[in-house]
Write an enzyme that holds these catalytic residues in place. Sequence first.
Site, mmCIF file in Angstrom:
data_model
loop_
_atom_site.group_PDB
_atom_site.id
_atom_site.type_symbol
_atom_site.label_atom_id
_atom_site.label_comp_id
_atom_site.label_asym_id
_atom_site.label_seq_id
_atom_site.Cartn_x
_atom_site.Cartn_y
_atom_site.Cartn_z
ATOM 1 N N ASP A 243 0.944 -1.238 0.142
ATOM 2 C CA ASP A 243 0.216 0.129 0.050
ATOM 3 C C ASP A 243 0.740 1.311 0.088
ATOM 4 O O ASP A 243 1.593 1.474 1.082
ATOM 5 C CB ASP A 243 -0.993 -0.022 1.154
ATOM 6 N N LYS B 36 -6.216 9.952 -1.434
ATOM 7 C CA LYS B 36 -5.284 10.874 -0.560
ATOM 8 C C LYS B 36 -4.288 11.665 -1.539
ATOM 9 O O LYS B 36 -4.708 12.697 -2.087
ATOM 10 C CB LYS B 36 -4.342 10.030 0.329
HETATM 11 C C1 LIG Z 1 -7.508 5.739 3.210
HETATM 12 C C2 LIG Z 1 -6.827 4.705 2.882
HETATM 13 C C3 LIG Z 1 -7.382 3.484 2.480
HETATM 14 C C4 LIG Z 1 -8.609 3.237 1.926
HETATM 15 O O1 LIG Z 1 -9.001 4.117 0.786
HETATM 16 P P1 LIG Z 1 -10.360 4.848 0.417
HETATM 17 O O2 LIG Z 1 -9.906 5.665 -0.790
HETATM 18 O O3 LIG Z 1 -10.812 5.573 1.653
HETATM 19 O O4 LIG Z 1 -11.186 3.710 0.102
HETATM 20 C C5 LIG Z 1 -6.329 2.224 2.342
HETATM 21 N N1 LIG Z 1 -5.100 2.465 2.699
HETATM 22 C C6 LIG Z 1 -4.579 3.543 3.195
HETATM 23 C C7 LIG Z 1 -3.218 3.628 3.505
HETATM 24 C C8 LIG Z 1 -5.484 4.709 3.282
HETATM 25 O O5 LIG Z 1 -4.842 5.774 3.928
#
Ligand SMILES: *Cc1c(COP(=O)(O)O)cnc(C)c1O
Length: 388
Positions: free
Chosen positions: A170, A195
Amino acid sequence: MKIESHLAQIGSQSDPDTGAVSFPIYQSTAFRHPKLGQSTGFDYSRTKNPTRAILEQAIAQLESGDQGFACSSGMAALQTIFAMFSHGDHLIVSLDLYGGTYRLLEKIMSRFGVTATYVDTNDMDALEAAAKPNTKGIVVETPTNPLMMVTDLELVCTWARNKGIVSIVDNTLLTPFLQRPIELGADIIIHSATKYLGGHNDVLAGLIVTKGKELSEQMAILHNSIGAVLGPQDSWLLMRGMKTLALRMERHEFNATALAKFLLTHPLIAEVYYPALENHPGFAIQNKQSSGNTGIFSFKVQDARLVEPILRHIQLIAFAESLGGVESLMTYPAVQTHADIPLEIRQKIGVDDRLLRFSVGIEHIDDLIEDLGHALDLAGAELEGEPK
Ligand SMILES: *Cc1c(COP(=O)(O)O)cnc(C)c1O
């Protein structure tokens, strides 16, 4: 070409018919076939849409992968990836993990017989102990959020490859501008593009990048079959945001570093968690594997009673969930983002009632320091007035 140039030019040379610099939004679900057995390359938008395809090519190239897949959210991207696994499969997962990923694994995937073990993915002994004959994947976040734990990607991805375990990283917090895990041996990248990639707190999106023909083909089937794909308008908005990623990340890092240093010496602050600081345990690994730092850090106040007045007194900085946008946001993980993680695990990793997480925006640093400093002064004064 350098990554800054690739980012600025996303889609801008992809429409030779009109020369459109901003790639058009193809708001069409169906595409006419020239004749039987022929296709323009587009048939139906769940499978492939021209606007989404430009975004998918861009992220695959930025991450040094083979194929990109745009999804309706980061969680949709994670669900699409997890659908690779079958009943009886086991995953190893980073301990200090995004709360939604934990919830997806424990509340949903577990019902389909996919189990997970949560370990500090930088502890090779712990990894070795967690690996079982049915371990099929490892899910790594680095740095983690909120505790900013750093994992050595090259080490862990090599370990996984030797065991035939698929490595999934991730990369939401650093983005390909700062860290490219596929170059360090990862198989699959996932982003909450909501983000930093989107960057403006206005579009919800997720991205997947795969390395290798077999994984890419498998993911294409899952993406099309599950159908949690990103619409053309949101694909366009995301590309618009990504064009300025390099500039934004530089300012995020500059501001976050200055604020972290300001808090480090503040009498009301007990600890600051940010891998850009030399006293951070992940400092050396972070420097080795990425070209910079994210705009997020966490800190612990001396007394839990300071949290409420700090959140009440910040003005420029908003008390809000999410991260990675141009606006500064502060959250209280124990009651917000991490509420779904059991108290026992939260305490083990240190997400307690004194911890605040700060997603530093791109405002002027002087204004941010003044806002936070002022809120701390007022909170400190209120606490002093309270009976001991
Ligand atoms: C926000 C986030 C997610 C989930 O993403 P969404 O766009 O809110 O569904 C997954 N991994 C991390 C590290 C995040 O900050």
